[in-house]
Design a protein around this motif. Sequence first.
Motif, PDB file in Angstrom:
ATOM      1  N   ALA A  40      64.141  28.759  -3.244  1.00 55.33           N
ATOM      2  CA  ALA A  40      64.609  28.278  -1.935  1.00 55.33           C
ATOM      3  C   ALA A  40      65.363  29.377  -1.193  1.00 55.33           C
ATOM      4  CB  ALA A  40      65.495  27.050  -2.105  1.00 55.33           C
ATOM      5  N   THR A  41      66.198  30.116  -1.899  1.00 55.29           N
ATOM      6  CA  THR A  41      66.962  31.199  -1.272  1.00 55.29           C
ATOM      7  C   THR A  41      66.026  32.245  -0.677  1.00 55.29           C
ATOM      8  OG1 THR A  41      68.786  30.838  -2.806  1.00 55.29           O
ATOM      9  CG2 THR A  41      68.728  32.960  -1.667  1.00 55.29           C
ATOM     10  N   THR A  42      65.005  32.579  -1.411  1.00 55.40           N
ATOM     11  CA  THR A  42      64.015  33.553  -0.929  1.00 55.40           C
ATOM     12  C   THR A  42      63.344  33.066   0.352  1.00 55.40           C
ATOM     13  OG1 THR A  42      63.568  34.321  -3.171  1.00 55.40           O
ATOM     14  CG2 THR A  42      61.887  34.790  -1.511  1.00 55.40           C
ATOM     15  N   TRP A  43      62.924  31.802   0.367  1.00 55.58           N
ATOM     16  CA  TRP A  43      62.169  31.290   1.505  1.00 55.58           C
ATOM     17  C   TRP A  43      63.042  30.916   2.699  1.00 55.58           C
ATOM     18  CZ3 TRP A  43      57.270  31.968   2.586  1.00 55.58           C
ATOM     19  CH2 TRP A  43      56.457  32.432   1.562  1.00 55.58           C
ATOM     20  N   TYR A  48      59.733  30.861  10.184  1.00 58.81           N
ATOM     21  CA  TYR A  48      59.038  29.570  10.156  1.00 58.81           C
ATOM     22  C   TYR A  48      57.537  29.779   9.941  1.00 58.81           C
ATOM     23  CZ  TYR A  48      57.235  25.039  11.489  1.00 58.81           C
ATOM     24  OH  TYR A  48      56.569  23.834  11.491  1.00 58.81           O
ATOM     25  N   ALA A  49      56.961  30.798  10.566  1.00 59.26           N
ATOM     26  CA  ALA A  49      55.526  31.075  10.430  1.00 59.26           C
ATOM     27  C   ALA A  49      55.175  31.401   8.976  1.00 59.26           C
ATOM     28  CB  ALA A  49      55.117  32.217  11.347  1.00 59.26           C
ATOM     29  N   ASP A  50      56.026  32.174   8.305  1.00 61.91           N
ATOM     30  CA  ASP A  50      55.783  32.510   6.901  1.00 61.91           C
ATOM     31  C   ASP A  50      55.863  31.267   6.019  1.00 61.91           C
ATOM     32  OD1 ASP A  50      55.447  35.220   7.461  1.00 61.91           O
ATOM     33  OD2 ASP A  50      57.531  35.722   7.006  1.00 61.91           O
ATOM     34  N   ASP A  52      55.389  28.139   6.942  1.00 58.54           N
ATOM     35  CA  ASP A  52      54.240  27.292   7.262  1.00 58.54           C
ATOM     36  C   ASP A  52      52.975  27.808   6.575  1.00 58.54           C
ATOM     37  OD1 ASP A  52      53.176  25.024   8.729  1.00 58.54           O
ATOM     38  OD2 ASP A  52      52.108  26.521   9.943  1.00 58.54           O
ATOM     39  N   LYS A  53      52.793  29.113   6.574  1.00 53.47           N
ATOM     40  CA  LYS A  53      51.628  29.721   5.919  1.00 53.47           C
ATOM     41  C   LYS A  53      51.643  29.429   4.415  1.00 53.47           C
ATOM     42  CE  LYS A  53      49.388  34.231   5.398  1.00 53.47           C
ATOM     43  NZ  LYS A  53      49.499  35.667   5.720  1.00 53.47           N
ATOM     44  N   GLN A  54      52.805  29.545   3.790  1.00 54.15           N
ATOM     45  CA  GLN A  54      52.926  29.278   2.360  1.00 54.15           C
ATOM     46  C   GLN A  54      52.691  27.790   2.060  1.00 54.15           C
ATOM     47  OE1 GLN A  54      52.856  31.238  -0.033  1.00 54.15           O
ATOM     48  NE2 GLN A  54      54.022  30.534  -1.759  1.00 54.15           N
ATOM     49  N   LEU A  55      53.185  26.918   2.928  1.00 54.80           N
ATOM     50  CA  LEU A  55      52.940  25.479   2.774  1.00 54.80           C
ATOM     51  C   LEU A  55      51.442  25.184   2.749  1.00 54.80           C
ATOM     52  CD1 LEU A  55      55.605  23.740   5.031  1.00 54.80           C
ATOM     53  CD2 LEU A  55      55.088  23.149   2.666  1.00 54.80           C
ATOM     54  N   LYS A  56      50.719  25.769   3.675  1.00 50.46           N
ATOM     55  CA  LYS A  56      49.271  25.550   3.748  1.00 50.46           C
ATOM     56  C   LYS A  56      48.570  26.092   2.508  1.00 50.46           C
ATOM     57  CE  LYS A  56      49.160  25.330   8.721  1.00 50.46           C
ATOM     58  NZ  LYS A  56      48.970  26.035   9.964  1.00 50.46           N
ATOM     59  N   ARG A  57      49.015  27.236   2.020  1.00 48.09           N
ATOM     60  CA  ARG A  57      48.425  27.840   0.822  1.00 48.09           C
ATOM     61  C   ARG A  57      48.627  26.928  -0.396  1.00 48.09           C
ATOM     62  NH1 ARG A  57      49.181  31.193  -3.595  1.00 48.09           N
ATOM     63  NH2 ARG A  57      51.444  31.107  -3.558  1.00 48.09           N
ATOM     64  N   LEU A  58      49.861  26.441  -0.562  1.00 48.30           N
ATOM     65  CA  LEU A  58      50.162  25.582  -1.708  1.00 48.30           C
ATOM     66  C   LEU A  58      49.457  24.228  -1.604  1.00 48.30           C
ATOM     67  CD1 LEU A  58      53.939  26.352  -2.271  1.00 48.30           C
ATOM     68  CD2 LEU A  58      52.009  27.114  -3.655  1.00 48.30           C
ATOM     69  N   ALA A  85      61.250  24.098   6.055  1.00 42.74           N
ATOM     70  CA  ALA A  85      60.525  24.088   7.333  1.00 42.74           C
ATOM     71  C   ALA A  85      61.209  23.169   8.340  1.00 42.74           C
ATOM     72  CB  ALA A  85      59.074  23.669   7.121  1.00 42.74           C
ATOM     73  N   ARG A  86      61.655  21.990   7.884  1.00 45.05           N
ATOM     74  CA  ARG A  86      62.363  21.070   8.790  1.00 45.05           C
ATOM     75  C   ARG A  86      63.661  21.694   9.289  1.00 45.05           C
ATOM     76  NH1 ARG A  86      60.687  16.960   5.062  1.00 45.05           N
ATOM     77  NH2 ARG A  86      62.681  17.142   3.983  1.00 45.05           N
ATOM     78  N   GLU A  87      64.313  22.443   8.428  1.00 45.71           N
ATOM     79  CA  GLU A  87      65.606  23.041   8.771  1.00 45.71           C
ATOM     80  C   GLU A  87      65.461  24.202   9.762  1.00 45.71           C
ATOM     81  OE1 GLU A  87      69.786  23.167   8.379  1.00 45.71           O
ATOM     82  OE2 GLU A  87      68.375  21.682   7.615  1.00 45.71           O
ATOM     83  N   ILE A  88      64.413  25.014   9.600  1.00 46.69           N
ATOM     84  CA  ILE A  88      64.288  26.214  10.436  1.00 46.69           C
ATOM     85  C   ILE A  88      63.260  26.078  11.545  1.00 46.69           C
ATOM     86  CG2 ILE A  88      65.046  27.717   8.551  1.00 46.69           C
ATOM     87  CD1 ILE A  88      62.119  28.635   8.247  1.00 46.69           C
ATOM     88  N   ALA A  89      62.648  24.908  11.675  1.00 43.79           N
ATOM     89  CA  ALA A  89      61.617  24.709  12.697  1.00 43.79           C
ATOM     90  C   ALA A  89      62.178  24.997  14.085  1.00 43.79           C
ATOM     91  CB  ALA A  89      61.084  23.287  12.636  1.00 43.79           C
ATOM     92  N   PRO A  90      61.391  25.700  14.900  1.00 40.86           N
ATOM     93  CA  PRO A  90      61.843  25.941  16.277  1.00 40.86           C
ATOM     94  C   PRO A  90      62.001  24.607  16.999  1.00 40.86           C
ATOM     95  CG  PRO A  90      59.621  26.830  15.900  1.00 40.86           C
ATOM     96  CD  PRO A  90      60.073  26.218  14.621  1.00 40.86           C
ATOM     97  N   SER A  91      63.046  24.491  17.766  1.00 41.05           N
ATOM     98  CA  SER A  91      63.280  23.217  18.471  1.00 41.05           C
ATOM     99  C   SER A  91      62.316  23.085  19.633  1.00 41.05           C
ATOM    100  CB  SER A  91      64.713  23.125  18.942  1.00 41.05           C
ATOM    101  OG  SER A  91      64.990  24.145  19.867  1.00 41.05           O
ATOM    102  N   ASP A  92      61.904  21.870  19.863  1.00 40.29           N
ATOM    103  CA  ASP A  92      61.002  21.535  20.954  1.00 40.29           C
ATOM    104  C   ASP A  92      61.858  21.117  22.160  1.00 40.29           C
ATOM    105  OD1 ASP A  92      59.003  20.718  22.620  1.00 40.29           O
ATOM    106  OD2 ASP A  92      58.114  19.274  21.234  1.00 40.29           O
ATOM    107  N   PRO A  93      61.719  21.787  23.300  1.00 39.13           N
ATOM    108  CA  PRO A  93      62.544  21.432  24.452  1.00 39.13           C
ATOM    109  C   PRO A  93      62.427  19.962  24.867  1.00 39.13           C
ATOM    110  CG  PRO A  93      61.146  23.322  24.958  1.00 39.13           C
ATOM    111  CD  PRO A  93      60.807  22.857  23.579  1.00 39.13           C
ATOM    112  N   LYS A  94      61.281  19.318  24.577  1.00 40.65           N
ATOM    113  CA  LYS A  94      61.089  17.908  24.914  1.00 40.65           C
ATOM    114  C   LYS A  94      62.009  17.011  24.085  1.00 40.65           C
ATOM    115  CE  LYS A  94      56.502  18.568  24.688  1.00 40.65           C
ATOM    116  NZ  LYS A  94      55.150  18.163  24.396  1.00 40.65           N
ATOM    117  N   ASP A  95      62.376  17.462  22.874  1.00 40.51           N
ATOM    118  CA  ASP A  95      63.251  16.673  22.011  1.00 40.51           C
ATOM    119  C   ASP A  95      64.663  16.547  22.577  1.00 40.51           C
ATOM    120  OD1 ASP A  95      61.200  16.297  20.263  1.00 40.51           O
ATOM    121  OD2 ASP A  95      61.845  17.848  18.844  1.00 40.51           O
ATOM    122  N   GLU A  96      65.079  17.504  23.400  1.00 41.34           N
ATOM    123  CA  GLU A  96      66.428  17.495  23.929  1.00 41.34           C
ATOM    124  C   GLU A  96      66.609  16.476  25.047  1.00 41.34           C
ATOM    125  OE1 GLU A  96      67.467  21.469  24.961  1.00 41.34           O
ATOM    126  OE2 GLU A  96      67.140  22.218  22.943  1.00 41.34           O
TER     127      GLU A  96
END
Length: 97
Positions: A40-43, A48-50, A52-58, A85-96
């Motif tokens: 977890a510390t490593t990731w 976020y792109a990295d 997400d890519k690892q999530l898809k691979r796994l 991913a939930r923690e570091i996901a870029p925020s969506d301006p529509k959510d605000e």
Amino acid sequence: MCDELGNNEYMQAYVEEAGGTTLCSAISGDGCSEKEIKYATTWKAKSYADVDKQLKRLEGMKGKKMKPNLKKWIVQRLSLLKQIAREIAPSDPKDEL
């Protein structure tokens, strides 16, 4: 069900396997093994792109045939990465709004 599984370790392992989850918190480290904390510390340091890519691979690997301990580690890593991913996901301006 508690009587069938015996002790708490078997119960926890069953719940984690059946639910495809882990009791480990990737953000705080609560309930995590040393291996999970290191992963977890490593990731958490990656983009976020990295992550997400690892999530898809796994996810692609999850359905393949493998030893039970390797399958368990994949499920654990997926759970950790989803939390990160939930923690570091870029925020969506529509959510605000």
